[in-house]
Write an enzyme that holds these catalytic residues in place. Structure first.
Site, PDB file in Angstrom:
ATOM      1  N   ILE A 273       0.841  -1.213   0.000  1.00  0.00           N
ATOM      2  CA  ILE A 273       0.000   0.000   0.000  1.00  0.00           C
ATOM      3  C   ILE A 273       0.869   1.254   0.000  1.00  0.00           C
ATOM      4  O   ILE A 273       0.647   2.185  -0.783  1.00  0.00           O
ATOM      5  CB  ILE A 273      -0.982  -0.012   1.196  1.00  0.00           C
ATOM      6  CG1 ILE A 273      -1.962  -1.185   1.058  1.00  0.00           C
ATOM      7  CG2 ILE A 273      -1.739   1.312   1.278  1.00  0.00           C
ATOM      8  CD1 ILE A 273      -2.854  -1.434   2.260  1.00  0.00           C
TER       9      ILE A 273
ATOM     10  N   ASP B 235      11.157   2.616   6.050  1.00  0.00           N
ATOM     11  CA  ASP B 235      10.782   1.206   6.170  1.00  0.00           C
ATOM     12  C   ASP B 235      12.066   0.468   6.574  1.00  0.00           C
ATOM     13  O   ASP B 235      13.132   0.744   5.999  1.00  0.00           O
ATOM     14  CB  ASP B 235      10.262   0.664   4.825  1.00  0.00           C
ATOM     15  CG  ASP B 235       9.528  -0.663   4.965  1.00  0.00           C
ATOM     16  OD1 ASP B 235       8.342  -0.738   4.597  1.00  0.00           O
ATOM     17  OD2 ASP B 235      10.142  -1.645   5.445  1.00  0.00           O
TER      18      ASP B 235
ATOM     19  N   PRO C 210       2.047  -2.548   9.603  1.00  0.00           N
ATOM     20  CA  PRO C 210       1.178  -3.423  10.404  1.00  0.00           C
ATOM     21  C   PRO C 210       1.182  -3.023  11.874  1.00  0.00           C
ATOM     22  O   PRO C 210       2.116  -2.351  12.335  1.00  0.00           O
ATOM     23  CB  PRO C 210       1.813  -4.805  10.223  1.00  0.00           C
ATOM     24  CG  PRO C 210       3.214  -4.563   9.800  1.00  0.00           C
ATOM     25  CD  PRO C 210       3.287  -3.218   9.170  1.00  0.00           C
TER      26      PRO C 210
ATOM     27  N   ALA D 165      -4.156   2.658   8.335  1.00  0.00           N
ATOM     28  CA  ALA D 165      -3.538   1.345   8.588  1.00  0.00           C
ATOM     29  C   ALA D 165      -4.253   0.658   9.758  1.00  0.00           C
ATOM     30  O   ALA D 165      -5.199  -0.100   9.536  1.00  0.00           O
ATOM     31  CB  ALA D 165      -2.054   1.505   8.841  1.00  0.00           C
ATOM     32  N   ARG D 166      -3.847   0.942  10.980  1.00  0.00           N
ATOM     33  CA  ARG D 166      -4.501   0.368  12.161  1.00  0.00           C
ATOM     34  C   ARG D 166      -4.575   1.437  13.259  1.00  0.00           C
ATOM     35  O   ARG D 166      -3.589   2.130  13.523  1.00  0.00           O
ATOM     36  CB  ARG D 166      -3.735  -0.855  12.685  1.00  0.00           C
ATOM     37  CG  ARG D 166      -3.923  -2.123  11.863  1.00  0.00           C
ATOM     38  CD  ARG D 166      -5.351  -2.682  11.931  1.00  0.00           C
ATOM     39  NE  ARG D 166      -5.548  -3.876  11.128  1.00  0.00           N
ATOM     40  CZ  ARG D 166      -5.984  -3.887   9.867  1.00  0.00           C
ATOM     41  NH1 ARG D 166      -6.250  -2.760   9.237  1.00  0.00           N
ATOM     42  NH2 ARG D 166      -6.176  -5.030   9.231  1.00  0.00           N
TER      43      ARG D 166
ATOM     44  N   ASP E  41      -8.922   6.638   9.090  1.00  0.00           N
ATOM     45  CA  ASP E  41      -9.852   5.595   8.658  1.00  0.00           C
ATOM     46  C   ASP E  41      -9.924   4.503   9.712  1.00  0.00           C
ATOM     47  O   ASP E  41     -10.835   3.695   9.708  1.00  0.00           O
ATOM     48  CB  ASP E  41      -9.409   5.008   7.311  1.00  0.00           C
ATOM     49  CG  ASP E  41     -10.412   3.992   6.787  1.00  0.00           C
ATOM     50  OD1 ASP E  41     -11.621   4.333   6.748  1.00  0.00           O
ATOM     51  OD2 ASP E  41     -10.021   2.863   6.440  1.00  0.00           O
TER      52      ASP E  41
ATOM     53  N   GLU F  38     -11.884   0.801  17.866  1.00  0.00           N
ATOM     54  CA  GLU F  38     -12.986   0.861  16.884  1.00  0.00           C
ATOM     55  C   GLU F  38     -13.807  -0.428  16.841  1.00  0.00           C
ATOM     56  O   GLU F  38     -14.957  -0.431  16.421  1.00  0.00           O
ATOM     57  CB  GLU F  38     -12.428   1.131  15.480  1.00  0.00           C
ATOM     58  CG  GLU F  38     -11.579  -0.024  14.951  1.00  0.00           C
ATOM     59  CD  GLU F  38     -10.955   0.235  13.576  1.00  0.00           C
ATOM     60  OE1 GLU F  38     -10.811   1.396  13.184  1.00  0.00           O
ATOM     61  OE2 GLU F  38     -10.613  -0.766  12.916  1.00  0.00           O
TER      62      GLU F  38
ATOM     63  N   HIS G 155     -13.238   2.636   8.894  1.00  0.00           N
ATOM     64  CA  HIS G 155     -12.386   1.547   8.393  1.00  0.00           C
ATOM     65  C   HIS G 155     -12.945   1.029   7.062  1.00  0.00           C
ATOM     66  O   HIS G 155     -13.358  -0.135   6.954  1.00  0.00           O
ATOM     67  CB  HIS G 155     -12.293   0.415   9.419  1.00  0.00           C
ATOM     68  CG  HIS G 155     -11.088  -0.455   9.202  1.00  0.00           C
ATOM     69  ND1 HIS G 155     -10.351  -0.978  10.219  1.00  0.00           N
ATOM     70  CD2 HIS G 155     -10.490  -0.877   8.058  1.00  0.00           C
ATOM     71  CE1 HIS G 155      -9.355  -1.698   9.719  1.00  0.00           C
ATOM     72  NE2 HIS G 155      -9.419  -1.642   8.403  1.00  0.00           N
TER      73      HIS G 155
HETATM   74  P1  NAD Z   1       2.767  -4.884   3.576  1.00  0.00           P
HETATM   75  O1  NAD Z   1       3.070  -6.042   4.442  1.00  0.00           O
HETATM   76  O2  NAD Z   1       2.863  -5.022   2.104  1.00  0.00           O
HETATM   77  O3  NAD Z   1       3.678  -3.645   4.003  1.00  0.00           O
HETATM   78  C1  NAD Z   1       3.924  -3.291   5.325  1.00  0.00           C
HETATM   79  C2  NAD Z   1       5.280  -2.606   5.338  1.00  0.00           C
HETATM   80  O4  NAD Z   1       5.498  -2.076   6.658  1.00  0.00           O
HETATM   81  C3  NAD Z   1       6.466  -3.568   5.061  1.00  0.00           C
HETATM   82  O5  NAD Z   1       7.243  -3.053   3.988  1.00  0.00           O
HETATM   83  C4  NAD Z   1       7.242  -3.595   6.367  1.00  0.00           C
HETATM   84  O6  NAD Z   1       8.627  -3.740   6.169  1.00  0.00           O
HETATM   85  C5  NAD Z   1       6.876  -2.230   6.922  1.00  0.00           C
HETATM   86  N1  NAD Z   1       7.104  -2.065   8.354  1.00  0.00           N
HETATM   87  C6  NAD Z   1       6.984  -2.967   9.337  1.00  0.00           C
HETATM   88  N2  NAD Z   1       7.289  -2.400  10.519  1.00  0.00           N
HETATM   89  C7  NAD Z   1       7.607  -1.108  10.255  1.00  0.00           C
HETATM   90  C8  NAD Z   1       8.013  -0.007  11.050  1.00  0.00           C
HETATM   91  N3  NAD Z   1       8.166  -0.136  12.378  1.00  0.00           N
HETATM   92  N4  NAD Z   1       8.247   1.176  10.447  1.00  0.00           N
HETATM   93  C9  NAD Z   1       8.105   1.316   9.112  1.00  0.00           C
HETATM   94  N5  NAD Z   1       7.727   0.308   8.298  1.00  0.00           N
HETATM   95  C10 NAD Z   1       7.483  -0.887   8.874  1.00  0.00           C
HETATM   96  O7  NAD Z   1       1.302  -4.425   4.002  1.00  0.00           O
HETATM   97  P2  NAD Z   1       0.299  -3.530   3.166  1.00  0.00           P
HETATM   98  O8  NAD Z   1      -0.518  -4.393   2.311  1.00  0.00           O
HETATM   99  O9  NAD Z   1       1.037  -2.394   2.562  1.00  0.00           O
HETATM  100  O10 NAD Z   1      -0.655  -2.988   4.333  1.00  0.00           O
HETATM  101  C11 NAD Z   1      -0.181  -2.093   5.327  1.00  0.00           C
HETATM  102  C12 NAD Z   1      -1.189  -2.020   6.455  1.00  0.00           C
HETATM  103  O11 NAD Z   1      -2.376  -1.374   5.985  1.00  0.00           O
HETATM  104  C13 NAD Z   1      -1.695  -3.394   6.950  1.00  0.00           C
HETATM  105  O12 NAD Z   1      -0.851  -3.956   7.905  1.00  0.00           O
HETATM  106  C14 NAD Z   1      -3.030  -3.052   7.521  1.00  0.00           C
HETATM  107  O13 NAD Z   1      -2.866  -2.778   8.888  1.00  0.00           O
HETATM  108  C15 NAD Z   1      -3.445  -1.771   6.807  1.00  0.00           C
HETATM  109  N6  NAD Z   1      -4.648  -1.922   5.974  1.00  0.00           N
HETATM  110  C16 NAD Z   1      -5.714  -1.119   6.187  1.00  0.00           C
HETATM  111  C17 NAD Z   1      -6.855  -1.221   5.394  1.00  0.00           C
HETATM  112  C18 NAD Z   1      -8.058  -0.307   5.549  1.00  0.00           C
HETATM  113  O14 NAD Z   1      -9.121  -0.592   5.011  1.00  0.00           O
HETATM  114  N7  NAD Z   1      -7.938   0.790   6.252  1.00  0.00           N
HETATM  115  C19 NAD Z   1      -6.901  -2.196   4.393  1.00  0.00           C
HETATM  116  C20 NAD Z   1      -5.762  -2.984   4.185  1.00  0.00           C
HETATM  117  C21 NAD Z   1      -4.649  -2.860   4.975  1.00  0.00           C
END
Ligand code: NAD
Length: 332
Positions: free
Chosen positions: A159, A178, A209, A236-237, A261, A266, A298
């Site tokens: 994302i 990252d 995450p 994200a979360r 979001d 929540e 969300h």
């Molecule tokens: P992904 O696993 O592809 O990417 C997550 C990235 O975070 C990785 O590159 C990882 O190295 C990095 N990371 C881990 N710890 C970190 C830190 N301390 N500092 C910086 N970077 C760090 O995941 P994604 O598909 O890109 O999704 C990201 C997050 O988005 C998910 O974990 C989820 O919580 C959230 N999400 C939200 C929705 C929504 O509807 N709002 C939907 C999908 C995902």
């Protein structure tokens, strides 16, 4: 490819997932049990005779439930979400129940993130609220152009990288953090350390995450080093940010705008109609009332394309594990 008659129970099925689930169930020749209730000890019996269980993002899966599923023959669990923080994955690993997440295209969340940034920079919440009472004055609505700003992207996974690619079209400076840097990201953004990202960004957007080490990474200390007037976006979360610190940041003017979001606590509130309910989590509602705070329930993921893909991942992931195929999304 699938094993005809493979019995799978889908829990927490929303109305918008039903058609895709049934269609795919037929296509994969599954024996599909659909339960619109969330997993709980009271609904365990739906999974009787099933080899796999697929759950929603609202499903909380603890050790007790994992034991119950395992004891009735369930071997595989998939979540129709990217995040797995609602599952006790450590315990699942311990008892040998295999878990996988959904890897659907990042565009739904990435597009939504860009919208949240623009809404914040152009005071969209105030303009729409004031318009409801025929206040069409421009005072207080002066915006800022994204192309003039530095945007900090935390997390350059699927994302975060997609957000960076979209942002590159606006001409803003993009910096990113990252722990695992990717070469392709460097074509669009400059990797910096977290402290530099906090100090130099006018807009900060989170795409990481929820882990024990990332919980409350946005707190009083980190907000303290950010620019005055910073725009924070969290798609994200919720638990990545300490709500009390966000409230203080808005009250002091340190935070210029918030677009959330996802928000702490929540669960039990989002994705439901609570018009006649008395709700807990007063901080959430206090934060929501500020003129410069946007909250959405969300829903960044929520597009027809993403929902279809999440459903497919949920079912196909169980099929892949049952057939002994390698699944990239399995939590090892
Ligand atoms: P992904 O696993 O592809 O990417 C997550 C990235 O975070 C990785 O590159 C990882 O190295 C990095 N990371 C881990 N710890 C970190 C830190 N301390 N500092 C910086 N970077 C760090 O995941 P994604 O598909 O890109 O999704 C990201 C997050 O988005 C998910 O974990 C989820 O919580 C959230 N999400 C939200 C929705 C929504 O509807 N709002 C939907 C999908 C995902």
């Amino acid at each position: 490819m699938s094993i005809p008659g493979l019995k799978i129970c889908a829990f927490g099925v929303r109305d918008d997932e039903l058609e895709a689930l049934k269609t795919l169930g037929r296509e994969l020749e599954l024996d599909l049990v659909i339960c619109q209730k969330e997993p709980a000890m009271e609904t365990v019996s739906y999974a009787e005779g099933c080899v796999g269980v697929t759950i929603s993002g609202l499903s909380m899966i603890d050790a007790e439930l994992l034991d119950a599923y395992k004891n009735m023959g369930v071997r595989y669990l998939t979540t129709r979400t990217k995040g797995v923080n609602h599952i006790d994955v450590e315990y699942a690993r311990k008892i040998g129940l295999r878990v996988a997440y959904a890897s659907y295209p990042p565009s739904s969340v990435a597009e939504f993130t860009i919208m949240m940034i623009l809404m914040s920079l152009r005071n969209y919440k105030q303009s729409i609220w004031r318009g409801q009472v025929n206040d069409f004055a421009l005072s207080g609505l002066l915006g800022t152009e994204l192309g003039e700003l530095t945007v900090g992207v935390v997390g350059t996974g699927q994302i975060g990288f997609q957000v960076i690619k979209y942002l590159s079209g606006f001409g803003c400076r993009i910096i990113a953090y990252d722990p695992y840097e990717k070469e392709e990201v460097k074509n669009y953004a400059e990797y910096v350390d977290m402290d530099t990202l906090y100090r130099e960004s006018h807009v900060i957007t989170l795409h990481i995450p929820l882990l024990p080490e990332t919980r409350h990474m946005i707190r009083t200390e980190s907000i303290g080093v950010m620019k005055t007037g910073v725009v924070l976006v969290n798609c994200a979360r919720g638990e990545l940010a300490d709500t009390e610190a966000l409230i203080q940041g808005i009250e002091s003017g340190k935070i210029g705008a918030l677009a959330l979001d996802t928000i702490e606590g929540e669960s039990g509130i989002i994705h439901g109609d609570h018009r006649i309910d008395i709700l807990p989590n007063r901080s959430l509602f206090y934060l929501r009332q500020f003129r410069n705070v946007i909250m959405t329930p969300h829903m960044a993921f929520f597009t027809a394309t993403a929902v279809n893909s999440m459903v497919r991942c949920g079912l196909a992931g169980i099929c892949a594990m049952a057939e002994g195929r390698e699944l990239r999304e399995e939590i090892k």
